[in-house]
Design a protein around this motif. Sequence first.
Motif, PDB file in Angstrom:
ATOM      1  N   ALA A  70      -5.260   7.605  11.584  1.00  0.00           N
ATOM      2  CA  ALA A  70      -5.399   6.202  11.174  1.00  0.00           C
ATOM      3  C   ALA A  70      -5.231   5.990   9.675  1.00  0.00           C
ATOM      4  O   ALA A  70      -4.780   4.921   9.256  1.00  0.00           O
ATOM      5  N   ASP A  71      -5.578   6.967   8.866  1.00  0.00           N
ATOM      6  CA  ASP A  71      -5.494   6.804   7.414  1.00  0.00           C
ATOM      7  C   ASP A  71      -4.317   7.522   6.776  1.00  0.00           C
ATOM      8  O   ASP A  71      -4.236   7.607   5.553  1.00  0.00           O
ATOM      9  N   THR A  72      -3.396   8.014   7.585  1.00  0.00           N
ATOM     10  CA  THR A  72      -2.210   8.669   7.022  1.00  0.00           C
ATOM     11  C   THR A  72      -1.285   7.619   6.427  1.00  0.00           C
ATOM     12  O   THR A  72      -1.282   6.455   6.840  1.00  0.00           O
ATOM     13  N   PRO A  73      -0.493   7.990   5.427  1.00  0.00           N
ATOM     14  CA  PRO A  73       0.472   7.031   4.880  1.00  0.00           C
ATOM     15  C   PRO A  73       1.380   6.438   5.959  1.00  0.00           C
ATOM     16  O   PRO A  73       1.725   5.254   5.897  1.00  0.00           O
ATOM     17  N   ASP A  74       1.747   7.218   6.954  1.00  0.00           N
ATOM     18  CA  ASP A  74       2.594   6.724   8.045  1.00  0.00           C
ATOM     19  C   ASP A  74       1.949   5.513   8.721  1.00  0.00           C
ATOM     20  O   ASP A  74       2.588   4.482   8.921  1.00  0.00           O
ATOM     21  N   GLN A  75       0.677   5.632   9.046  1.00  0.00           N
ATOM     22  CA  GLN A  75      -0.019   4.548   9.745  1.00  0.00           C
ATOM     23  C   GLN A  75      -0.310   3.367   8.814  1.00  0.00           C
ATOM     24  O   GLN A  75      -0.202   2.215   9.211  1.00  0.00           O
ATOM     25  N   VAL A  76      -0.642   3.639   7.555  1.00  0.00           N
ATOM     26  CA  VAL A  76      -0.900   2.577   6.579  1.00  0.00           C
ATOM     27  C   VAL A  76       0.356   1.728   6.381  1.00  0.00           C
ATOM     28  O   VAL A  76       0.305   0.493   6.381  1.00  0.00           O
ATOM     29  N   ILE A  77       1.497   2.396   6.228  1.00  0.00           N
ATOM     30  CA  ILE A  77       2.772   1.679   6.048  1.00  0.00           C
ATOM     31  C   ILE A  77       3.117   0.886   7.298  1.00  0.00           C
ATOM     32  O   ILE A  77       3.531  -0.269   7.218  1.00  0.00           O
ATOM     33  N   TYR A  78       2.920   1.476   8.458  1.00  0.00           N
ATOM     34  CA  TYR A  78       3.245   0.789   9.717  1.00  0.00           C
ATOM     35  C   TYR A  78       2.356  -0.434   9.922  1.00  0.00           C
ATOM     36  O   TYR A  78       2.836  -1.497  10.316  1.00  0.00           O
ATOM     37  N   LYS A 106       0.030  13.077   5.522  1.00  0.00           N
ATOM     38  CA  LYS A 106      -1.018  13.558   4.623  1.00  0.00           C
ATOM     39  C   LYS A 106      -2.376  13.051   5.106  1.00  0.00           C
ATOM     40  O   LYS A 106      -2.560  11.867   5.334  1.00  0.00           O
ATOM     41  N   GLY A 107      -3.303  13.938   5.274  1.00  0.00           N
ATOM     42  CA  GLY A 107      -4.641  13.569   5.729  1.00  0.00           C
ATOM     43  C   GLY A 107      -4.860  13.739   7.224  1.00  0.00           C
ATOM     44  O   GLY A 107      -5.995  13.710   7.692  1.00  0.00           O
ATOM     45  N   TYR A 108      -3.778  13.922   7.964  1.00  0.00           N
ATOM     46  CA  TYR A 108      -3.919  14.120   9.413  1.00  0.00           C
ATOM     47  C   TYR A 108      -4.434  15.524   9.676  1.00  0.00           C
ATOM     48  O   TYR A 108      -3.978  16.498   9.078  1.00  0.00           O
ATOM     49  N   GLN A 109      -5.391  15.605  10.574  1.00  0.00           N
ATOM     50  CA  GLN A 109      -5.947  16.901  10.952  1.00  0.00           C
ATOM     51  C   GLN A 109      -5.674  17.137  12.433  1.00  0.00           C
ATOM     52  O   GLN A 109      -6.197  16.401  13.276  1.00  0.00           O
ATOM     53  N   PRO A 110      -4.843  18.137  12.763  1.00  0.00           N
ATOM     54  CA  PRO A 110      -4.568  18.429  14.171  1.00  0.00           C
ATOM     55  C   PRO A 110      -5.873  18.612  14.954  1.00  0.00           C
ATOM     56  O   PRO A 110      -6.816  19.231  14.470  1.00  0.00           O
ATOM     57  N   GLY A 111      -5.910  18.035  16.125  1.00  0.00           N
ATOM     58  CA  GLY A 111      -7.094  18.121  16.958  1.00  0.00           C
ATOM     59  C   GLY A 111      -8.098  17.013  16.704  1.00  0.00           C
ATOM     60  O   GLY A 111      -9.085  16.888  17.413  1.00  0.00           O
ATOM     61  N   ILE A 112      -7.835  16.196  15.662  1.00  0.00           N
ATOM     62  CA  ILE A 112      -8.705  15.059  15.352  1.00  0.00           C
ATOM     63  C   ILE A 112      -7.828  13.803  15.329  1.00  0.00           C
ATOM     64  O   ILE A 112      -7.342  13.379  14.275  1.00  0.00           O
ATOM     65  N   PRO A 113      -7.562  13.218  16.504  1.00  0.00           N
ATOM     66  CA  PRO A 113      -6.636  12.091  16.605  1.00  0.00           C
ATOM     67  C   PRO A 113      -6.969  10.910  15.678  1.00  0.00           C
ATOM     68  O   PRO A 113      -6.070  10.275  15.144  1.00  0.00           O
ATOM     69  N   GLU A 114      -8.259  10.658  15.456  1.00  0.00           N
ATOM     70  CA  GLU A 114      -8.634   9.512  14.614  1.00  0.00           C
ATOM     71  C   GLU A 114      -8.261   9.716  13.144  1.00  0.00           C
ATOM     72  O   GLU A 114      -8.192   8.749  12.374  1.00  0.00           O
ATOM     73  N   SER A 115      -7.964  10.947  12.740  1.00  0.00           N
ATOM     74  CA  SER A 115      -7.554  11.183  11.350  1.00  0.00           C
ATOM     75  C   SER A 115      -6.162  10.591  11.062  1.00  0.00           C
ATOM     76  O   SER A 115      -5.821  10.378   9.902  1.00  0.00           O
ATOM     77  N   PRO A 136       0.798  -1.227   0.000  1.00  0.00           N
ATOM     78  CA  PRO A 136       0.000   0.000   0.000  1.00  0.00           C
ATOM     79  C   PRO A 136       0.836   1.285   0.000  1.00  0.00           C
ATOM     80  O   PRO A 136       0.412   2.302   0.536  1.00  0.00           O
ATOM     81  N   PHE A 137       2.020   1.226  -0.576  1.00  0.00           N
ATOM     82  CA  PHE A 137       2.897   2.403  -0.642  1.00  0.00           C
ATOM     83  C   PHE A 137       3.840   2.223  -1.813  1.00  0.00           C
ATOM     84  O   PHE A 137       3.921   1.150  -2.400  1.00  0.00           O
ATOM     85  N   ASN A 138       4.549   3.266  -2.182  1.00  0.00           N
ATOM     86  CA  ASN A 138       5.502   3.207  -3.283  1.00  0.00           C
ATOM     87  C   ASN A 138       6.855   2.734  -2.744  1.00  0.00           C
ATOM     88  O   ASN A 138       7.546   3.493  -2.070  1.00  0.00           O
ATOM     89  N   PRO A 139       7.268   1.483  -3.063  1.00  0.00           N
ATOM     90  CA  PRO A 139       8.555   0.996  -2.562  1.00  0.00           C
ATOM     91  C   PRO A 139       9.747   1.530  -3.359  1.00  0.00           C
ATOM     92  O   PRO A 139      10.884   1.261  -3.019  1.00  0.00           O
TER      93      PRO A 139
END
Length: 77
Positions: free
Chosen positions: A53-61, A42-51, A26-29
């Motif tokens: 979950a869908d960031t590339p950082d979390q998807v890759i992890y 990308k996609g993280y919104q400060p003040g909204i912790p659940e956002s 699910p990422f560009n190797p």
Amino acid sequence: MGCHIPESIHLLIEKDCLEFPLIDVPFNPFMNSLYNRETLFKGYQPGIPESYADTPDQVIYRHYLKHGKEAADIKEI
């Protein structure tokens, strides 16, 4: 790297070239630079912790955790 090569070209280059296959992740190797904070969050919104979950950082992890630290199918030359 990571593209489809027509069979006619593949036959010409297979002897002298190393091919990087398409990898189902699910990422560009094959990034040509390091990840940066803008890319990873990308996609993280400060003040909204659940956002987060869908960031590339979390998807890759999550992919890393699901498939393990080491790949059993790595071909070393």
